[in-house]
Scaffold this motif. Structure first.
Motif, PDB file in Angstrom:
ATOM      1  N   ILE A 346       1.026  -0.886   0.081  1.00  0.00           N
ATOM      2  CA  ILE A 346       0.084   0.419   0.012  1.00  0.00           C
ATOM      3  C   ILE A 346       0.455   1.108   0.063  1.00  0.00           C
ATOM      4  O   ILE A 346       1.577   1.571   1.136  1.00  0.00           O
ATOM      5  CB  ILE A 346      -1.067   0.439   1.368  1.00  0.00           C
ATOM      6  CG1 ILE A 346      -1.905  -1.619   0.561  1.00  0.00           C
ATOM      7  CG2 ILE A 346      -1.387   1.185   0.862  1.00  0.00           C
ATOM      8  CD1 ILE A 346      -2.720  -1.587   2.639  1.00  0.00           C
ATOM      9  N   ALA A 347       1.184   1.848  -0.565  1.00  0.00           N
ATOM     10  CA  ALA A 347       1.562   3.710  -1.147  1.00  0.00           C
ATOM     11  C   ALA A 347       0.538   4.589  -0.810  1.00  0.00           C
ATOM     12  O   ALA A 347      -0.938   4.509  -1.495  1.00  0.00           O
ATOM     13  CB  ALA A 347       1.977   3.263  -2.741  1.00  0.00           C
ATOM     14  N   LEU A 348       0.691   5.241  -0.001  1.00  0.00           N
ATOM     15  CA  LEU A 348      -0.001   6.989   0.763  1.00  0.00           C
ATOM     16  C   LEU A 348       0.438   8.189   0.031  1.00  0.00           C
ATOM     17  O   LEU A 348       1.903   8.067   0.344  1.00  0.00           O
ATOM     18  CB  LEU A 348      -0.324   6.808   1.758  1.00  0.00           C
ATOM     19  CG  LEU A 348      -1.020   5.608   2.167  1.00  0.00           C
ATOM     20  CD1 LEU A 348      -1.260   6.051   4.258  1.00  0.00           C
ATOM     21  CD2 LEU A 348      -2.831   5.608   1.537  1.00  0.00           C
ATOM     22  N   HIS A 349      -0.088   8.304  -0.652  1.00  0.00           N
ATOM     23  CA  HIS A 349       1.011  10.175  -1.046  1.00  0.00           C
ATOM     24  C   HIS A 349       0.038  11.058  -1.370  1.00  0.00           C
ATOM     25  O   HIS A 349      -1.463  10.677  -1.708  1.00  0.00           O
ATOM     26  CB  HIS A 349       1.437   9.128  -2.571  1.00  0.00           C
ATOM     27  CG  HIS A 349       2.496  11.281  -3.494  1.00  0.00           C
ATOM     28  ND1 HIS A 349       3.309  11.458  -2.695  1.00  0.00           N
ATOM     29  CD2 HIS A 349       1.734  11.284  -4.777  1.00  0.00           C
ATOM     30  CE1 HIS A 349       3.773  12.454  -3.397  1.00  0.00           C
ATOM     31  NE2 HIS A 349       3.019  12.496  -4.982  1.00  0.00           N
ATOM     32  N   ASP A 350       0.304  12.173  -1.240  1.00  0.00           N
ATOM     33  CA  ASP A 350      -0.947  13.261  -1.451  1.00  0.00           C
ATOM     34  C   ASP A 350      -0.310  14.544  -2.965  1.00  0.00           C
ATOM     35  O   ASP A 350       0.666  14.113  -3.558  1.00  0.00           O
ATOM     36  CB  ASP A 350      -1.233  13.813  -0.174  1.00  0.00           C
ATOM     37  CG  ASP A 350      -0.056  14.616   0.161  1.00  0.00           C
ATOM     38  OD1 ASP A 350       1.649  14.983  -0.750  1.00  0.00           O
ATOM     39  OD2 ASP A 350       0.120  15.682   1.171  1.00  0.00           O
TER      40      ASP A 350
END
Length: 427
Positions: A346-350
């Motif tokens: 899982i990758a979280l970026h904004d």
């Protein structure tokens, strides 16, 4: 953000019924005397402007009371098209003045309470029911009649609402009046319900359209499409935490397992991941093979920090749920050979993305596109080599108020500067 269940007190509902909304609008929009003719005129006129069933049904009930119908209880029941919901109902009671909107899960079909309710015959077969609580046979056959007798109800009717649709909708009325309903009152009521059924059918179709759009596009995208945002290129830029995830070993699994087994496995896997996203207030946008694209829009949360915290909470919940699935697989996947264990990245970026319609003029998709989405996908590809299930970019990490492991800076294809990557510390 996730919402808490609505407290049904002072009422109570069985486990397969959930309270969605409640209204307590004492209706005072008419003069001192209103007859059934005025109700019919309203149904043929101003009622057509109301798309929300709750206030429409509530107003109908109060108009009937004002017209002299001795109502003490009334309800409306409709079917729907939804993967988990059997139908919806609206329940009004003169004792507390509330009108509740509830949803009924598929579990109701297997419950004895529903199958022995007079409504069962109305909804399943379109058969009307009329009974008195003083009738021993009616009380013995339907437990509901005994409950109504304790409340002082004398007569209860469950009537089909037919307007040409595929569902057997129903309305119920009950009175504590000693003589019950008169023949003239029932004739006038049935005429009113014939007209009201047309409104119910119209409102059901809109609700079903919303259910289908929410199921296949997500609540945010579905709402926009239902409101008319359907032209190619229509949409808006949004700032959001972006979630990109993939199932580890998907290619190997898909080559070894049959199609039905792979679908069963993916459903269990996505139940963990997408369920966690929705629980934490995120929006699931797309399933691509084993991949999941979701967003946590900043505007959906009190602060940008809250959006980032919700995204990380969802990622950690998804990993925990996946571990439980591996440890205690449900029977439908326990018998599949060679699937265990399931792992995810899982990758979280904004960043800012375009949220809207993309595609050919006759075949559109509602999704998010932009450099931030591409970057999130590149980050997710690092999860295997870095040996961490959850990877967080620096901009998201800066919005979190907890210690994280710094995994260093890593080059990403299409990104000029290496990106700092972080991960939650192992428990």
């Amino acid at each position: 953000m996730s919402t808490l269940p609505v407290d049904p007190a002072p009422r109570s509902y069985p486990p397969f019924v959930s309270l969605l909304r409640r209204s307590a609008r004492r209706w005072g929009g008419v003069g001192s005397v209103v007859g059934f003719e005025a109700i019919e005129a309203w149904l043929l006129g101003n009622a057509a402007a109301e798309d929300d069933t709750l206030p429409c049904f509530e107003e109908l009930v109060w108009r009937l009371v004002t017209a002299g119908l001795p109502l003490d209880r009334a309800s409306l029941h409709v079917g729907t098209l939804h993967p988990q919901v059997y139908g919806f109902a609206w329940n009004w009671n003169a004792a507390d003045g509330f009108c509740d909107e509830v949803k009924v899960s598929e579990e109701a079909l297997q419950s004895d309470a529903y199958r022995r309710n007079p409504l069962f015959g109305v909804i399943e077969r379109g058969q009307a029911y009329q009974g008195r609580t003083t009738d021993p046979e009616a009380v013995a056959r339907h437990p509901l009649m005994a409950e109504l007798a304790k409340q002082g109800i004398v007569e209860y009717l469950a009537l089909p609402l037919r307007a040409g649709g595929r569902y057997h909708n129903a309305a119920t009325v009950a009175t504590a009046h000693e003589g019950g309903f008169s023949d003239a009152q029932l004739a006038a009521l049935q005429q009113v319900l014939k007209l009201f059924a047309l409104h119910v059918e119209r409102q059901i179709q809109r609700r079903i359209a919303g259910n289908v759009l929410d199921t296949y596009l997500g609540a945010a995208a579905g709402g926009r499409v239902l409101d008319g945002l359907i032209k190619r290129g229509a949409g808006e830029p949004i700032r959001s935490v972006i979630w990109v995830s993939d199932l580890r070993g998907f290619t190997d699994l898909s080559e070894r397992l049959s199609g039905p087994d792979m679908i069963t496995l993916l459903n269990a896997y996505f139940g963990c991941l997408a369920g966690a996203v929705l629980d934490q207030g995120g929006e699931v946008l797309k399933f691509i093979g084993d991949g999941l694209l979701a967003v946590f829009p900043f505007t959906s949360f009190a602060t940008e920090q809250a959006a980032a915290q919700a995204a990380l909470a969802a990622a950690e919940q998804a990993c925990a749920d996946l571990e439980r699935l591996n440890a205690m697989p449900p029977v439908e996947i326990a018998t599949i050979e060679g699937w265990h264990p399931l792992r995810t990245g899982i990758a979280l970026h904004d960043g800012e993305v375009f949220f809207g319609n993309v595609g050919a003029p006759a075949r559109l998709d509602f999704t998010v596109i932009g450099r931030a989405v591409n970057a999130a996908s590149r980050v997710e590809a690092l999860s295997k080599s870095l040996g961490r299930a959850i990877l967080i970019t620096e901009t998201v990490a800066a919005r979190l108020d907890r210690p994280l492991d710094d995994l260093g800076r890593h080059p990403l294809r299409g990104v000029v500067q290496p990106v700092a990557i972080f991960s939650p510390r192992p428990a």
